[in-house]
Motif scaffolding. Sequence first.
Motif, PDB file in Angstrom:
ATOM      1  N   UNK A  59       0.835  -1.280   0.035  1.00  0.00           N
ATOM      2  CA  UNK A  59       0.146  -0.020  -0.135  1.00  0.00           C
ATOM      3  C   UNK A  59       0.848   1.237   0.021  1.00  0.00           C
ATOM      4  N   UNK A  60       1.951   1.287   0.716  1.00  0.00           N
ATOM      5  CA  UNK A  60       2.733   2.240   0.810  1.00  0.00           C
ATOM      6  C   UNK A  60       3.431   2.511  -0.489  1.00  0.00           C
ATOM      7  N   UNK A  61       4.142   1.597  -0.934  1.00  0.00           N
ATOM      8  CA  UNK A  61       4.401   1.480  -2.523  1.00  0.00           C
ATOM      9  C   UNK A  61       3.644   1.960  -3.529  1.00  0.00           C
ATOM     10  N   UNK A  62       2.231   1.525  -3.423  1.00  0.00           N
ATOM     11  CA  UNK A  62       1.017   2.112  -4.363  1.00  0.00           C
ATOM     12  C   UNK A  62       0.856   3.399  -4.291  1.00  0.00           C
ATOM     13  N   UNK A  63       0.919   3.847  -3.027  1.00  0.00           N
ATOM     14  CA  UNK A  63       0.574   5.287  -2.713  1.00  0.00           C
ATOM     15  C   UNK A  63       1.787   6.295  -3.406  1.00  0.00           C
ATOM     16  N   UNK A  64       3.085   5.888  -3.215  1.00  0.00           N
ATOM     17  CA  UNK A  64       4.201   6.484  -3.771  1.00  0.00           C
ATOM     18  C   UNK A  64       4.136   6.704  -5.174  1.00  0.00           C
ATOM     19  N   UNK A  65       3.959   5.276  -5.789  1.00  0.00           N
ATOM     20  CA  UNK A  65       3.812   5.432  -7.078  1.00  0.00           C
ATOM     21  C   UNK A  65       2.737   6.327  -7.736  1.00  0.00           C
ATOM     22  N   UNK A  66       1.395   6.448  -7.111  1.00  0.00           N
ATOM     23  CA  UNK A  66       0.436   7.151  -7.606  1.00  0.00           C
ATOM     24  C   UNK A  66       0.993   8.570  -7.261  1.00  0.00           C
ATOM     25  N   UNK A  67       1.593   9.057  -6.119  1.00  0.00           N
ATOM     26  CA  UNK A  67       1.899  10.471  -6.032  1.00  0.00           C
ATOM     27  C   UNK A  67       3.068  10.796  -7.161  1.00  0.00           C
ATOM     28  N   UNK A  68       3.795   9.904  -7.428  1.00  0.00           N
ATOM     29  CA  UNK A  68       4.841  10.175  -8.566  1.00  0.00           C
ATOM     30  C   UNK A  68       4.243  10.413  -9.622  1.00  0.00           C
ATOM     31  N   UNK A  69       3.164   9.571  -9.965  1.00  0.00           N
ATOM     32  CA  UNK A  69       2.529   9.404 -11.488  1.00  0.00           C
ATOM     33  C   UNK A  69       1.796  10.786 -11.394  1.00  0.00           C
ATOM     34  N   UNK A  70       1.128  11.373 -10.254  1.00  0.00           N
ATOM     35  CA  UNK A  70       0.141  12.510 -10.523  1.00  0.00           C
ATOM     36  C   UNK A  70       0.842  13.713 -10.709  1.00  0.00           C
ATOM     37  N   UNK A  71       2.191  14.035 -10.090  1.00  0.00           N
ATOM     38  CA  UNK A  71       3.263  14.826 -10.055  1.00  0.00           C
ATOM     39  C   UNK A  71       3.739  14.939 -11.543  1.00  0.00           C
TER      40      UNK A  71
END
Length: 128
Positions: free
Chosen positions: A38-50
């Motif tokens: 979940x933490x990896x997923x959240x980090x990937x999604x934040x980077x994706x959005x940025x």
Amino acid sequence: MSYLQLAYFHLGTVFPAFLIGTYLLANRKGTPGHKLLGKIYMLLMLVTALVTLFMSAEVGPTLFGHFGFIHLLSFLVLYSVPAAYFAARDGNIKKHRANMVGLYVGGILIAGTFTFLPGRLLHGWFIA
């Protein structure tokens, strides 16, 4: 970075996020593995959005000649990830679940569907 470089970077973060998100939604919640992924997923999604914020809208109306309607989903992600994290940390699993499902549906499924519309890069790669 060029638009194409940003697109490759974006795909390099969103595709693993899609796989991890699908796995997380389909499997047992609350386990140590769920929390780590979940933490990896959240980090990937934040980077994706940025990353998407640096990609100009190529289809439809734009704001400041750059931002399009698709960028609203990037802002949804930037709101939903911290909201989901803090909800889980505080034990509010109902709010966490709602934010994570919204993140997956809006940030991956809906945004991903838009990328295959005519005039978009992935449409040109896979459909046209």
